[in-house]
Design a protein around this motif. Structure first.
Motif, PDB file in Angstrom:
ATOM      1  N   LEU A 212     -10.678  68.444  50.125  1.00 40.47           N
ATOM      2  CA  LEU A 212      -9.684  68.735  51.151  1.00 40.47           C
ATOM      3  C   LEU A 212      -8.310  68.893  50.526  1.00 40.47           C
ATOM      4  O   LEU A 212      -7.811  67.982  49.858  1.00 40.47           O
ATOM      5  CB  LEU A 212      -9.665  67.589  52.178  1.00 40.47           C
ATOM      6  CG  LEU A 212      -8.699  67.724  53.359  1.00 40.47           C
ATOM      7  CD1 LEU A 212      -9.041  68.931  54.215  1.00 40.47           C
ATOM      8  CD2 LEU A 212      -8.737  66.444  54.201  1.00 40.47           C
ATOM      9  N   GLY A 213      -7.685  70.051  50.711  1.00 40.17           N
ATOM     10  CA  GLY A 213      -6.300  70.240  50.321  1.00 40.17           C
ATOM     11  C   GLY A 213      -5.391  69.621  51.365  1.00 40.17           C
ATOM     12  O   GLY A 213      -5.612  69.789  52.566  1.00 40.17           O
ATOM     13  N   VAL A 214      -4.373  68.892  50.915  1.00 37.38           N
ATOM     14  CA  VAL A 214      -3.497  68.156  51.830  1.00 37.38           C
ATOM     15  C   VAL A 214      -2.053  68.555  51.559  1.00 37.38           C
ATOM     16  O   VAL A 214      -1.545  68.369  50.438  1.00 37.38           O
ATOM     17  CB  VAL A 214      -3.659  66.627  51.656  1.00 37.38           C
ATOM     18  CG1 VAL A 214      -2.869  65.891  52.735  1.00 37.38           C
ATOM     19  CG2 VAL A 214      -5.129  66.234  51.695  1.00 37.38           C
TER      20      VAL A 214
ATOM     21  N   ASN B 282      -2.578  70.326  57.182  1.00 36.95           N
ATOM     22  CA  ASN B 282      -1.117  70.267  57.145  1.00 36.95           C
ATOM     23  C   ASN B 282      -0.672  69.099  58.011  1.00 36.95           C
ATOM     24  O   ASN B 282      -0.945  69.069  59.214  1.00 36.95           O
ATOM     25  CB  ASN B 282      -0.542  71.593  57.656  1.00 36.95           C
ATOM     26  CG  ASN B 282       0.927  71.512  57.988  1.00 36.95           C
ATOM     27  OD1 ASN B 282       1.672  70.773  57.353  1.00 36.95           O
ATOM     28  ND2 ASN B 282       1.346  72.275  58.985  1.00 36.95           N
ATOM     29  N   LEU B 283       0.048  68.159  57.407  1.00 42.98           N
ATOM     30  CA  LEU B 283       0.417  66.915  58.088  1.00 42.98           C
ATOM     31  C   LEU B 283       1.759  66.976  58.798  1.00 42.98           C
ATOM     32  O   LEU B 283       2.317  65.941  59.150  1.00 42.98           O
ATOM     33  CB  LEU B 283       0.393  65.753  57.088  1.00 42.98           C
ATOM     34  CG  LEU B 283      -0.954  65.528  56.393  1.00 42.98           C
ATOM     35  CD1 LEU B 283      -0.847  64.420  55.363  1.00 42.98           C
ATOM     36  CD2 LEU B 283      -2.053  65.213  57.405  1.00 42.98           C
ATOM     37  N   GLY B 284       2.280  68.172  59.018  1.00 43.76           N
ATOM     38  CA  GLY B 284       3.410  68.316  59.933  1.00 43.76           C
ATOM     39  C   GLY B 284       4.778  68.409  59.299  1.00 43.76           C
ATOM     40  O   GLY B 284       4.956  68.313  58.087  1.00 43.76           O
ATOM     41  N   ASP B 285       5.776  68.619  60.162  1.00 41.83           N
ATOM     42  CA  ASP B 285       7.154  68.972  59.819  1.00 41.83           C
ATOM     43  C   ASP B 285       7.168  70.318  59.091  1.00 41.83           C
ATOM     44  O   ASP B 285       7.465  70.418  57.903  1.00 41.83           O
ATOM     45  CB  ASP B 285       7.851  67.870  59.014  1.00 41.83           C
ATOM     46  CG  ASP B 285       8.359  66.753  59.908  1.00 41.83           C
ATOM     47  OD1 ASP B 285       8.108  66.795  61.139  1.00 41.83           O
ATOM     48  OD2 ASP B 285       9.010  65.835  59.397  1.00 41.83           O
ATOM     49  N   CYS B 286       6.842  71.330  59.853  1.00 46.77           N
ATOM     50  CA  CYS B 286       6.586  72.664  59.321  1.00 46.77           C
ATOM     51  C   CYS B 286       7.853  73.468  59.077  1.00 46.77           C
ATOM     52  O   CYS B 286       7.939  74.196  58.073  1.00 46.77           O
ATOM     53  CB  CYS B 286       5.709  73.445  60.302  1.00 46.77           C
ATOM     54  SG  CYS B 286       4.135  72.658  60.701  1.00 46.77           S
TER      55      CYS B 286
ATOM     56  N   MET C  76      -6.071  76.680  58.096  1.00 42.41           N
ATOM     57  CA  MET C  76      -5.913  75.229  57.949  1.00 42.41           C
ATOM     58  C   MET C  76      -5.785  74.532  59.291  1.00 42.41           C
ATOM     59  O   MET C  76      -5.470  75.146  60.325  1.00 42.41           O
ATOM     60  CB  MET C  76      -4.696  74.912  57.080  1.00 42.41           C
ATOM     61  CG  MET C  76      -3.370  75.176  57.723  1.00 42.41           C
ATOM     62  SD  MET C  76      -1.957  74.751  56.654  1.00 42.41           S
ATOM     63  CE  MET C  76      -2.028  76.035  55.419  1.00 42.41           C
ATOM     64  N   SER C  77      -6.015  73.235  59.285  1.00 41.32           N
ATOM     65  CA  SER C  77      -5.792  72.382  60.451  1.00 41.32           C
ATOM     66  C   SER C  77      -4.389  71.796  60.367  1.00 41.32           C
ATOM     67  O   SER C  77      -3.813  71.670  59.282  1.00 41.32           O
ATOM     68  CB  SER C  77      -6.823  71.253  60.483  1.00 41.32           C
ATOM     69  OG  SER C  77      -8.133  71.773  60.535  1.00 41.32           O
TER      70      SER C  77
ATOM     71  N   HIS D  38       0.948  62.396  60.941  1.00 40.41           N
ATOM     72  CA  HIS D  38       2.168  62.705  60.195  1.00 40.41           C
ATOM     73  C   HIS D  38       2.778  61.486  59.525  1.00 40.41           C
ATOM     74  O   HIS D  38       3.098  61.528  58.329  1.00 40.41           O
ATOM     75  CB  HIS D  38       3.209  63.331  61.118  1.00 40.41           C
ATOM     76  CG  HIS D  38       4.519  63.597  60.438  1.00 40.41           C
ATOM     77  ND1 HIS D  38       4.654  64.520  59.418  1.00 40.41           N
ATOM     78  CD2 HIS D  38       5.757  63.047  60.604  1.00 40.41           C
ATOM     79  CE1 HIS D  38       5.910  64.534  58.991  1.00 40.41           C
ATOM     80  NE2 HIS D  38       6.599  63.646  59.689  1.00 40.41           N
ATOM     81  N   ALA D  39       2.977  60.417  60.271  1.00 41.64           N
ATOM     82  CA  ALA D  39       3.707  59.259  59.741  1.00 41.64           C
ATOM     83  C   ALA D  39       2.854  57.998  59.786  1.00 41.64           C
ATOM     84  O   ALA D  39       2.451  57.469  58.744  1.00 41.64           O
ATOM     85  CB  ALA D  39       5.010  59.060  60.511  1.00 41.64           C
TER      86      ALA D  39
END
Length: 246
Positions: free
Chosen positions: A3-5, A33-37, A56-57, A110-111
């Protein structure tokens, strides 16, 4: 599963392009993608278009949530810039992203599980982010264990294995290597280098984690920040350090 993070792109289009190009050559099964785009004085609209065109998700970051506001009034400078650059459809897409998702054995947010502004792997000490104590991380995650927990928000690449075997990973920031924040108290986050960061997590019997820091044209990004009136961002983009107050 490999998994790419990625996390905390903050509108840095050339950094995102460089990371996605590198991921394409790493035999990845999926990307999260964990956010803050988009928040920041760079390329918010172009960055969101690229993210939406990918397979991606995504999860929603605190700045993605903020961009769901009806107007830019009351937003910080970086959020307000992005709000004006994005159309309503893009802003609504960001604000509607899920708070948390699961991919395979990985729990992604995200956090922290509690909210999108609480650091999970970091704490503030003398005005700087430092690695949090494992007991504090365990308390935030709760008793329900996951094999892998993925978070962003602090822009600090981190890795921690908890006593129950859970591996907690922060990939660092794709596009914003240093910042100053006032919540919950005044502090800075500094990576100390301008590189774009991401991680690759291989989920098997024991999770393996690769942290990557890659070069891209950060001078181009810094000049973009300067053109948009943000010398603080330009300084951070060039060196991964916060511009000292004068």
């Amino acid at each position: 599963m490999r998994l790419g993070v990625i996390a905390d792109v903050h509108g840095n289009l050339p950094a995102l392009e460089a990371v996605l190009s590198r991921l394409a050559g790493l035999a990845i099964d999926a990307v999260v993608n964990l956010g803050d785009c988009a928040s920041g004085p760079l390329w918010p609209a172009e960055t969101v278009r690229l993210l939406r065109a990918s397979t991606m998700s995504h999860v929603r970051g605190n700045h993605d949530r903020a961009l769901g506001a009806l107007s830019p009034d009351g937003l910080g400078a970086s959020d307000a810039f992005a709000w004006r650059d994005l159309d309503a459809e893009a802003r609504n897409w960001l604000a509607a992203l899920p708070f948390e998702i699961e991919i395979g054995k990985a729990r992604c947010f995200h956090a922290s599980p509690q909210d999108d502004e609480t650091y999970l792997l970091d704490e503030i000490e003398s005005g700087r982010l430092v690695a949090a104590h494992p007991e504090a991380v365990e308390a935030l995650i709760g008793a329900a264990g996951s094999a892998v927990v993925l978070c962003g928000h602090s822009h600090q690449p981190r890795l921690l294995r908890l006593g129950n075997g859970t591996v907690v990973v922060n990939p660092g920031s794709v596009g914003n290597p240093a910042y100053q924040a006032t919540h919950p108290s005044l502090h800075v986050s500094e990576s100390g280098a301008p590189h774009a960061r991401f991680a690759v997590v291989t989920m098997a019997d024991a999770a393996a984690v690769e942290h990557h820091a890659i070069a891209y044209d950060w001078e181009h990004a810094a000049r973009r920040a300067e053109a948009n009136g943000r010398a603080d961002w330009a300084h951070a983009l060039r060196g991964g350090l916060v511009l000292a107050s004068t």
